[in-house]
Design a protein around this motif. Structure first.
Motif, PDB file in Angstrom:
ATOM      1  N   VAL A  62      15.911 -20.635   6.333  1.00 14.61           N
ATOM      2  CA  VAL A  62      16.671 -19.386   5.959  1.00 14.61           C
ATOM      3  C   VAL A  62      17.363 -18.916   7.379  1.00 14.61           C
ATOM      4  O   VAL A  62      16.722 -18.337   8.275  1.00 14.61           O
ATOM      5  CB  VAL A  62      15.792 -18.221   5.295  1.00 14.61           C
ATOM      6  N   PRO A  63      18.594 -19.592   7.602  1.00 13.60           N
ATOM      7  CA  PRO A  63      19.410 -18.922   8.922  1.00 13.60           C
ATOM      8  C   PRO A  63      19.253 -17.569   9.159  1.00 13.60           C
ATOM      9  O   PRO A  63      19.151 -16.865  10.460  1.00 13.60           O
ATOM     10  CB  PRO A  63      20.617 -19.314   8.661  1.00 13.60           C
ATOM     11  N   GLU A  64      19.600 -16.333   8.114  1.00  9.52           N
ATOM     12  CA  GLU A  64      19.302 -15.105   8.446  1.00  9.52           C
ATOM     13  C   GLU A  64      18.041 -14.475   9.020  1.00  9.52           C
ATOM     14  O   GLU A  64      18.085 -13.572   9.722  1.00  9.52           O
ATOM     15  CB  GLU A  64      19.372 -14.322   7.140  1.00  9.52           C
ATOM     16  N   SER A  65      17.038 -15.489   8.783  1.00 13.18           N
ATOM     17  CA  SER A  65      15.772 -14.895   9.467  1.00 13.18           C
ATOM     18  C   SER A  65      15.610 -15.019  11.076  1.00 13.18           C
ATOM     19  O   SER A  65      15.108 -13.951  11.649  1.00 13.18           O
ATOM     20  CB  SER A  65      14.529 -15.835   8.990  1.00 13.18           C
ATOM     21  N   ALA A  66      16.623 -15.735  11.840  1.00 14.42           N
ATOM     22  CA  ALA A  66      16.652 -15.594  13.160  1.00 14.42           C
ATOM     23  C   ALA A  66      17.315 -14.134  13.487  1.00 14.42           C
ATOM     24  O   ALA A  66      17.330 -13.963  14.615  1.00 14.42           O
ATOM     25  CB  ALA A  66      17.487 -16.824  13.673  1.00 14.42           C
ATOM     26  N   GLN A 126      14.212  -7.297   3.781  1.00 19.57           N
ATOM     27  CA  GLN A 126      13.704  -6.544   2.820  1.00 19.57           C
ATOM     28  C   GLN A 126      12.961  -7.374   1.779  1.00 19.57           C
ATOM     29  O   GLN A 126      11.878  -7.033   1.376  1.00 19.57           O
ATOM     30  CB  GLN A 126      14.907  -5.886   1.979  1.00 19.57           C
ATOM     31  N   GLU A 127      13.353  -8.537   1.646  1.00 25.11           N
ATOM     32  CA  GLU A 127      12.610  -9.505   0.757  1.00 25.11           C
ATOM     33  C   GLU A 127      11.570  -9.974   1.366  1.00 25.11           C
ATOM     34  O   GLU A 127      10.524 -10.219   0.804  1.00 25.11           O
ATOM     35  CB  GLU A 127      13.402 -10.809   0.549  1.00 25.11           C
ATOM     36  N   TRP A 128      11.358 -10.257   2.862  1.00 23.64           N
ATOM     37  CA  TRP A 128      10.165 -10.775   3.413  1.00 23.64           C
ATOM     38  C   TRP A 128       9.186  -9.616   3.534  1.00 23.64           C
ATOM     39  O   TRP A 128       7.957  -9.884   3.164  1.00 23.64           O
ATOM     40  CB  TRP A 128      10.601 -11.117   4.989  1.00 23.64           C
ATOM     41  N   LEU A 129       9.634  -8.615   3.732  1.00 23.35           N
ATOM     42  CA  LEU A 129       8.778  -7.236   3.838  1.00 23.35           C
ATOM     43  C   LEU A 129       8.099  -7.205   2.471  1.00 23.35           C
ATOM     44  O   LEU A 129       6.609  -6.874   2.518  1.00 23.35           O
ATOM     45  CB  LEU A 129       9.337  -5.876   3.995  1.00 23.35           C
ATOM     46  N   ALA A 130       8.819  -7.136   1.412  1.00 23.26           N
ATOM     47  CA  ALA A 130       8.252  -7.009   0.127  1.00 23.26           C
ATOM     48  C   ALA A 130       7.359  -8.131  -0.292  1.00 23.26           C
ATOM     49  O   ALA A 130       6.290  -7.854  -0.917  1.00 23.26           O
ATOM     50  CB  ALA A 130       9.316  -6.988  -0.930  1.00 23.26           C
ATOM     51  N   ALA A 131       7.525  -9.282   0.070  1.00 16.81           N
ATOM     52  CA  ALA A 131       6.589 -10.370   0.056  1.00 16.81           C
ATOM     53  C   ALA A 131       5.472 -10.301   0.854  1.00 16.81           C
ATOM     54  O   ALA A 131       4.240 -10.548   0.396  1.00 16.81           O
ATOM     55  CB  ALA A 131       7.381 -11.975   0.099  1.00 16.81           C
ATOM     56  N   ALA A 132       5.572  -9.939   2.057  1.00 15.89           N
ATOM     57  CA  ALA A 132       4.450  -9.825   2.842  1.00 15.89           C
ATOM     58  C   ALA A 132       3.355  -8.794   2.484  1.00 15.89           C
ATOM     59  O   ALA A 132       2.102  -9.012   2.662  1.00 15.89           O
ATOM     60  CB  ALA A 132       4.922  -9.773   4.368  1.00 15.89           C
ATOM     61  N   LEU A 133       4.010  -7.557   2.181  1.00 10.15           N
ATOM     62  CA  LEU A 133       3.039  -6.627   1.387  1.00 10.15           C
ATOM     63  C   LEU A 133       2.245  -6.875   0.204  1.00 10.15           C
ATOM     64  O   LEU A 133       1.480  -6.302  -0.049  1.00 10.15           O
ATOM     65  CB  LEU A 133       3.913  -5.398   1.248  1.00 10.15           C
ATOM     66  N   GLN A 134       2.595  -8.069  -0.413  1.00 12.67           N
ATOM     67  CA  GLN A 134       1.903  -8.517  -1.718  1.00 12.67           C
ATOM     68  C   GLN A 134       0.410  -8.728  -1.291  1.00 12.67           C
ATOM     69  O   GLN A 134      -0.474  -8.894  -2.089  1.00 12.67           O
ATOM     70  CB  GLN A 134       2.390  -9.628  -2.473  1.00 12.67           C
ATOM     71  N   GLY A 135       0.165  -9.291   0.220  1.00 13.79           N
ATOM     72  CA  GLY A 135      -0.897  -9.598   0.694  1.00 13.79           C
ATOM     73  C   GLY A 135      -1.133 -11.099   0.513  1.00 13.79           C
ATOM     74  O   GLY A 135      -0.328 -11.986   0.202  1.00 13.79           O
ATOM     75  N   ASP A 175      10.448   0.913   0.005  1.00 15.13           N
ATOM     76  CA  ASP A 175      11.595   1.771  -0.532  1.00 15.13           C
ATOM     77  C   ASP A 175      12.469   2.125   0.485  1.00 15.13           C
ATOM     78  O   ASP A 175      12.033   2.436   1.609  1.00 15.13           O
ATOM     79  CB  ASP A 175      11.208   2.800  -1.481  1.00 15.13           C
ATOM     80  N   VAL A 176      13.855   1.563   0.690  1.00 10.42           N
ATOM     81  CA  VAL A 176      14.701   1.844   1.632  1.00 10.42           C
ATOM     82  C   VAL A 176      15.086   3.259   1.505  1.00 10.42           C
ATOM     83  O   VAL A 176      16.004   3.742   0.547  1.00 10.42           O
ATOM     84  CB  VAL A 176      16.152   0.996   1.698  1.00 10.42           C
ATOM     85  N   THR A 177      14.828   4.284   2.377  1.00 11.60           N
ATOM     86  CA  THR A 177      15.202   5.612   2.255  1.00 11.60           C
ATOM     87  C   THR A 177      16.660   5.902   3.276  1.00 11.60           C
ATOM     88  O   THR A 177      17.059   7.052   2.857  1.00 11.60           O
ATOM     89  CB  THR A 177      14.085   6.470   2.962  1.00 11.60           C
ATOM     90  N   ALA A 178      16.930   5.012   4.225  1.00 10.19           N
ATOM     91  CA  ALA A 178      18.133   5.431   5.024  1.00 10.19           C
ATOM     92  C   ALA A 178      18.846   4.109   5.648  1.00 10.19           C
ATOM     93  O   ALA A 178      17.702   3.296   5.980  1.00 10.19           O
ATOM     94  CB  ALA A 178      17.834   6.470   6.075  1.00 10.19           C
ATOM     95  N   VAL A 179      19.756   3.908   5.903  1.00 13.91           N
ATOM     96  CA  VAL A 179      20.386   2.652   6.763  1.00 13.91           C
ATOM     97  C   VAL A 179      21.369   3.298   7.793  1.00 13.91           C
ATOM     98  O   VAL A 179      22.093   4.041   7.214  1.00 13.91           O
ATOM     99  CB  VAL A 179      21.191   1.914   5.625  1.00 13.91           C
ATOM    100  N   ARG A 180      21.547   2.809   8.884  1.00 18.00           N
ATOM    101  CA  ARG A 180      22.289   3.203   9.942  1.00 18.00           C
ATOM    102  C   ARG A 180      22.721   1.625  10.415  1.00 18.00           C
ATOM    103  O   ARG A 180      22.342   0.850  10.914  1.00 18.00           O
ATOM    104  CB  ARG A 180      21.437   3.785  11.113  1.00 18.00           C
ATOM    105  N   TYR A 181      24.222   1.743  10.225  1.00 18.82           N
ATOM    106  CA  TYR A 181      25.118   0.631  10.617  1.00 18.82           C
ATOM    107  C   TYR A 181      25.702   1.082  12.278  1.00 18.82           C
ATOM    108  O   TYR A 181      26.144   2.010  12.412  1.00 18.82           O
ATOM    109  CB  TYR A 181      26.133   0.426   9.953  1.00 18.82           C
TER     110      TYR A 181
END
Length: 412
Positions: A62-66, A126-135, A175-181
């Motif tokens: 997954v190139p985006e992971s870098a 976000q995908e990685w965090l959601a997966a990792a939090l499943q334990g 849950d994403v509560t805020a995003v700063r670009y």
């Protein structure tokens, strides 16, 4: 607890020190990295970038992971609140019955920042965090994971500041509560909530923990029936021999180990001790037993605990009637590893199953006289004598065991 580090099921979720180094390298953040001793405490080399290290989330497929620079902790709530409560029941007259005190589960609310170098990497973060939090993945019944956190910024090996919680699982988010670009990347604020068992555990006490070769234990002849024969309950002082109280209703029989040993046999006896000075004065503790059987099956294992406030020679402490509790297991197969863990209140035996595979089973634990087992908790610094007995004929030269004592608290 500091929010700068969280390990869930052996996966690093939050590491503010790592995220700060990566973010500064790519000019996303320029603030000083929190907890400079964190990499040394978790045995990491100085951080370079997600690919070189590699970071826990980096995936060559997954190139985006870098482009994902890590998770930085902002806040962690729920560690400093006791879960102990009781509900008084009002009496018909004045006052109330206090009721039984109990501890509910603990809820840990985290606020973190996801740092990415470009917008296209944010969905992967976000995908990685959601997966990792499943334990950690598990088979059969899943009873939650262990998390590792630090009570304050660690120094040296970090063992003094390290804390563990068990039975942990995700109950809300992320849950994403805020995003700063920004020109240099994107920062997303994320919240999630974990549920955990109430207790917060430290590292095991240093006074115990050495492995003991069971075959080196003293040889003695031991008959459990004869030893327990003199264990009688004291007669209440108000019992009138001329007017006995009416008999109580018949209770259901207590299940007894069907293989509970009878008759005398030769045993190997090993003893370890812990002084009152080695125990925290205001923290209770639970035991953890680890044992390896070696090349032969091990039978009639007895692990017995005594309080020893006077600091007597533990080799002279041998009155089962005065013991705090027993852990008894009638049979362990050859090549097996036993873990009896008071932190999770679970026991398991791992055995070889073929050249590379292994199988894990839950043994039945028995207490004194092969009857019901209760998980021991040592609430006072009384010192301990711990006796390990196994039949000499079934104790291999490779059989070894150790007992740990782990302090715990209800807040941290």
């Amino acid at each position: 607890m500091i929010p700068d580090y969280l390990d869930l099921g052996c996966t690093e979720i939050v590491n503010s020190a790592r995220a700060a180094v990566y973010a500064e390298r790519y000019c996303l953040l320029t603030a000083c990295g929190p907890c400079p001793g964190l990499p040394e405490a978790i045995n990491d080399q100085p951080y370079v970038d997600p690919v070189t290290d590699p970071a826990p989330w980096y995936d060559p497929a997954v190139p985006e992971s870098a482009m994902f620079l890590g998770v930085m902790g902002v806040d962690a709530v729920g560690f400093s609140t006791s879960t102990r409560s009781r509900t008084p029941v009002q009496l018909i007259g004045d006052g109330a019955a206090l009721g039984i005190a109990r501890r509910s589960h603990r809820e840990l609310a985290y606020t973190v920042l996801l740092l990415v170098r470009e917008e296209c990497a944010l969905p992967y973060a976000q995908e990685w965090l959601a997966a990792a939090l499943q334990g950690a993945p598990c088979e059969g019944e899943c009873l939650g994971d262990e998390i590792g956190v630090f009570s304050c910024c660690p120094e040296g090996d970090g063992l003094r500041e390290l804390r563990h919680l068990y039975g942990v699982g995700l109950i809300d988010g992320p849950d994403v509560t805020a995003v700063r670009y920004m020109d240099e990347g994107v920062i997303a604020e994320v919240t999630f909530v974990l549920a955990a068992a109430p207790w917060i555990y430290r590292e095991p006490l240093a006074g115990l923990g050495d492995w003991i070769t069971l075959r080196d234990g003293a040889l003695l002849t031991y008959d459990p029936d004869e030893v327990y024969a003199d264990c009688v309950d004291p007669t209440p002082c108000l019992r009138d021999p001329l007017c006995p109280a009416p008999p109580l209703p018949v209770r259901a029989p207590v299940p007894v180990d069907p293989c509970y040993p009878t008759g005398a046999a030769e045993f190997r006896r090993s003893v370890v001790s812990l002084t009152p000075d080695d125990q925290p004065e205001w923290l209770e503790a639970v035991p953890v037993l680890e044992l390896e059987t070696g090349s032969t099956a091990l039978r009639r294992l007895i692990v017995r605990f005594w309080a020893n406030p006077l600091g007597s020679d533990c080799m002279d402490v041998a009155d089962p009637c005065a013991a705090c509790t027993d852990i008894q297991i009638s049979y362990l197969p050859p090549g097996a590893t036993l873990l009896v863990d008071g932190r999770t209140q679970r026991a398991e035996v791992t055995c070889a199953a073929g050249s590379q595979d292994s199988v894990t089973s839950a043994p039945t634990l028995y207490g004194p006289l092969g009857q019901s087992f209760e998980w021991p908790v040592f609430s006072c610094p009384t010192g301990l004598c711990i006796e390990i007995l196994s039949t000499s004929a079934t104790t291999s030269a490779e059989a070894r065991a150790r007992v740990l004592l782990v302090p715990r608290s209800d807040v941290g």
